[in-house]
Design a protein around this motif. Sequence first.
Motif, PDB file in Angstrom:
ATOM      1  N   ALA A 236     -31.862 -56.459  43.376  1.00 29.69           N
ATOM      2  CA  ALA A 236     -31.371 -55.972  44.668  1.00 29.69           C
ATOM      3  C   ALA A 236     -32.500 -55.517  45.584  1.00 29.69           C
ATOM      4  CB  ALA A 236     -30.387 -54.826  44.450  1.00 29.69           C
ATOM      5  N   ILE A 237     -32.345 -55.835  46.867  1.00 27.23           N
ATOM      6  CA  ILE A 237     -33.306 -55.356  47.869  1.00 27.23           C
ATOM      7  C   ILE A 237     -33.116 -53.854  48.082  1.00 27.23           C
ATOM      8  CG2 ILE A 237     -34.076 -55.567  50.267  1.00 27.23           C
ATOM      9  CD1 ILE A 237     -32.934 -58.435  50.264  1.00 27.23           C
ATOM     10  N   MET A 238     -31.852 -53.443  48.219  1.00 27.88           N
ATOM     11  CA  MET A 238     -31.512 -52.031  48.418  1.00 27.88           C
ATOM     12  C   MET A 238     -30.782 -51.512  47.190  1.00 27.88           C
ATOM     13  SD  MET A 238     -30.259 -52.187  52.387  1.00 27.88           S
ATOM     14  CE  MET A 238     -29.363 -53.729  52.209  1.00 27.88           C
ATOM     15  N   GLY A 239     -30.619 -50.189  47.106  1.00 28.94           N
ATOM     16  CA  GLY A 239     -29.974 -49.574  45.959  1.00 28.94           C
ATOM     17  C   GLY A 239     -28.464 -49.598  46.053  1.00 28.94           C
ATOM     18  N   LEU A 240     -27.820 -48.628  45.397  1.00 33.93           N
ATOM     19  CA  LEU A 240     -26.358 -48.565  45.351  1.00 33.93           C
ATOM     20  C   LEU A 240     -25.759 -48.318  46.721  1.00 33.93           C
ATOM     21  CD1 LEU A 240     -25.825 -46.448  42.102  1.00 33.93           C
ATOM     22  CD2 LEU A 240     -25.596 -48.911  42.361  1.00 33.93           C
ATOM     23  N   SER A 241     -26.470 -47.589  47.574  1.00 35.81           N
ATOM     24  CA  SER A 241     -26.005 -47.344  48.935  1.00 35.81           C
ATOM     25  C   SER A 241     -26.512 -48.463  49.828  1.00 35.81           C
ATOM     26  CB  SER A 241     -26.513 -45.999  49.438  1.00 35.81           C
ATOM     27  OG  SER A 241     -26.099 -45.787  50.764  1.00 35.81           O
ATOM     28  N   ALA A 242     -25.611 -49.025  50.631  1.00 39.73           N
ATOM     29  CA  ALA A 242     -25.969 -50.206  51.428  1.00 39.73           C
ATOM     30  C   ALA A 242     -26.975 -49.910  52.537  1.00 39.73           C
ATOM     31  CB  ALA A 242     -24.705 -50.809  52.038  1.00 39.73           C
ATOM     32  N   ASP A 243     -27.202 -48.613  52.855  1.00 42.21           N
ATOM     33  CA  ASP A 243     -28.142 -48.304  53.935  1.00 42.21           C
ATOM     34  C   ASP A 243     -29.479 -47.761  53.429  1.00 42.21           C
ATOM     35  OD1 ASP A 243     -27.299 -45.877  53.046  1.00 42.21           O
ATOM     36  OD2 ASP A 243     -26.626 -45.115  54.989  1.00 42.21           O
ATOM     37  N   ALA A 244     -29.721 -47.865  52.107  1.00 41.87           N
ATOM     38  CA  ALA A 244     -31.004 -47.426  51.555  1.00 41.87           C
ATOM     39  C   ALA A 244     -32.113 -48.358  52.039  1.00 41.87           C
ATOM     40  CB  ALA A 244     -30.939 -47.414  50.037  1.00 41.87           C
ATOM     41  N   GLU A 245     -33.281 -47.807  52.303  1.00 49.46           N
ATOM     42  CA  GLU A 245     -34.392 -48.615  52.816  1.00 49.46           C
ATOM     43  C   GLU A 245     -35.384 -48.921  51.695  1.00 49.46           C
ATOM     44  OE1 GLU A 245     -35.141 -50.020  55.741  1.00 49.46           O
ATOM     45  OE2 GLU A 245     -33.222 -49.418  56.602  1.00 49.46           O
ATOM     46  N   PRO A 246     -35.669 -50.188  51.443  1.00 47.29           N
ATOM     47  CA  PRO A 246     -36.658 -50.523  50.412  1.00 47.29           C
ATOM     48  C   PRO A 246     -38.075 -50.336  50.947  1.00 47.29           C
ATOM     49  CG  PRO A 246     -35.871 -52.512  51.445  1.00 47.29           C
ATOM     50  CD  PRO A 246     -35.107 -51.378  52.078  1.00 47.29           C
ATOM     51  N   ARG A 247     -39.022 -50.197  50.030  1.00 46.07           N
ATOM     52  CA  ARG A 247     -40.425 -50.099  50.422  1.00 46.07           C
ATOM     53  C   ARG A 247     -40.997 -51.509  50.587  1.00 46.07           C
ATOM     54  NH1 ARG A 247     -42.404 -46.686  45.391  1.00 46.07           N
ATOM     55  NH2 ARG A 247     -41.236 -48.405  44.476  1.00 46.07           N
ATOM     56  N   SER A 248     -42.030 -51.616  51.408  1.00 46.75           N
ATOM     57  CA  SER A 248     -42.602 -52.944  51.674  1.00 46.75           C
ATOM     58  C   SER A 248     -43.134 -53.590  50.400  1.00 46.75           C
ATOM     59  CB  SER A 248     -43.716 -52.838  52.724  1.00 46.75           C
ATOM     60  OG  SER A 248     -44.689 -51.908  52.306  1.00 46.75           O
ATOM     61  N   GLN A 249     -43.695 -52.755  49.477  1.00 50.86           N
ATOM     62  CA  GLN A 249     -44.212 -53.334  48.225  1.00 50.86           C
ATOM     63  C   GLN A 249     -43.083 -53.879  47.346  1.00 50.86           C
ATOM     64  OE1 GLN A 249     -44.711 -50.090  49.193  1.00 50.86           O
ATOM     65  NE2 GLN A 249     -45.006 -48.730  47.436  1.00 50.86           N
ATOM     66  N   ASP A 250     -41.874 -53.256  47.471  1.00 50.21           N
ATOM     67  CA  ASP A 250     -40.726 -53.762  46.714  1.00 50.21           C
ATOM     68  C   ASP A 250     -40.308 -55.136  47.227  1.00 50.21           C
ATOM     69  OD1 ASP A 250     -40.651 -51.464  45.174  1.00 50.21           O
ATOM     70  OD2 ASP A 250     -39.267 -50.439  46.520  1.00 50.21           O
ATOM     71  N   LEU A 251     -40.340 -55.298  48.547  1.00 52.33           N
ATOM     72  CA  LEU A 251     -39.998 -56.596  49.145  1.00 52.33           C
ATOM     73  C   LEU A 251     -40.999 -57.673  48.714  1.00 52.33           C
ATOM     74  CD1 LEU A 251     -38.916 -55.659  52.789  1.00 52.33           C
ATOM     75  CD2 LEU A 251     -37.480 -56.707  51.041  1.00 52.33           C
ATOM     76  N   LEU A 252     -42.273 -57.316  48.681  1.00 53.49           N
ATOM     77  CA  LEU A 252     -43.301 -58.283  48.255  1.00 53.49           C
ATOM     78  C   LEU A 252     -43.126 -58.676  46.793  1.00 53.49           C
ATOM     79  CD1 LEU A 252     -46.440 -56.795  50.055  1.00 53.49           C
ATOM     80  CD2 LEU A 252     -45.279 -58.959  50.574  1.00 53.49           C
ATOM     81  N   LYS A 253     -42.778 -57.676  45.951  1.00 54.01           N
ATOM     82  CA  LYS A 253     -42.514 -57.961  44.531  1.00 54.01           C
ATOM     83  C   LYS A 253     -41.334 -58.910  44.377  1.00 54.01           C
ATOM     84  CE  LYS A 253     -44.077 -53.918  41.939  1.00 54.01           C
ATOM     85  NZ  LYS A 253     -43.600 -52.725  41.195  1.00 54.01           N
ATOM     86  N   LEU A 254     -40.280 -58.650  45.144  1.00 58.39           N
ATOM     87  CA  LEU A 254     -39.099 -59.516  45.079  1.00 58.39           C
ATOM     88  C   LEU A 254     -39.423 -60.924  45.563  1.00 58.39           C
ATOM     89  CD1 LEU A 254     -35.889 -57.557  46.201  1.00 58.39           C
ATOM     90  CD2 LEU A 254     -36.214 -58.848  44.098  1.00 58.39           C
TER      91      LEU A 254
END
Length: 324
Positions: A236-254
């Motif tokens: 998942a890009i975001m967590g259990l809440s649909a408005d949680a903001e991911p970190r840029s490093q998480d997006l790069l990992k994904l």
Amino acid sequence: MLFKSLHRGVLLTLTLLVFLLLAACGPKSSGSIVKGKVNVITTFYPIYEFASEIGGDDINAINLLPVGVEPHDWTPRSQDIINTSKAQLFLYNGAGLEGWVPNFLKSLDSDSEVKATQVSKGVDYIMSDEEDGHDHGGEGEAEAEVSADTLHTDPHTWVSPKSALIMAKNIKESLQSVDPSHKDGYEERYNKLAERLETLDRKFTLELTKLPNHEIVVSHQAFAYLARDYGLKQHAIMGLSADAEPRSQDLLKLADLVKKKGIRYIFFEELVSDKLAKTLAGEAGVSTMVLNPVEGLTEAQEKNGDNYFTLMEKNLQNLILALQ
């Protein structure tokens, strides 16, 4: 001792006043109380659909969540408190989805006889270390057990037909308890709904086990029950809440994971922004596609006559296409 008691009373009164003021500002839900009917208040769409199917003409179902609104950050209005106070049954998901429920129930009229039922009770809950943004206080034993540590209950139970079956049974039994005179009708309509859910369950099992790939990337961590029950792995890009903001490093990992695994689609949902899914898809050089957590209907879906079953069938077809 008297001072402490008065202090607690003042705090509770202030809490309820703040809740009522906030409740007056939300979008309007649909429906009103009908005298002579069993009035059933539901917190969001899947519960409303199942209650309507099982209740038939014997009930008047009112769904609190308006069309086109995502349930995670919604709070009820003062009119919703008034309607629920007059109703016979209040059905909510629980598992931390509706953090506003404890204060809502406290703010009902003192003479209200409404029965509150947590319809996800009995589901084998999935625990997550992802922040969900919900207040777990007071919504039942399962939530109370996890609120003291770093784990959170994943509330998205209905997204799996297997869990939806348990929820439908809880709704049926709740209707029978407040309206025993129509017990047989509730049983008959529940059996028809259960048969459709069992057919959907078998179809998901049959179709998804045939596929060569089983990893999905989704915008919102809403598909853990679907993944567990049908052999998928959710990223998942975001967590259990649909408005949680991911970190840029998480997006790069994904993005790296998508490339490494040969994943061809990033799934997004209609009721929240698709911006992050499109950003990740652009970074990884893949396409996007809808995977609907069935938290509610868009206005277009409502006009089109869509429901839990049509949306879940579309989900299955999109999963088949993505996992070929």
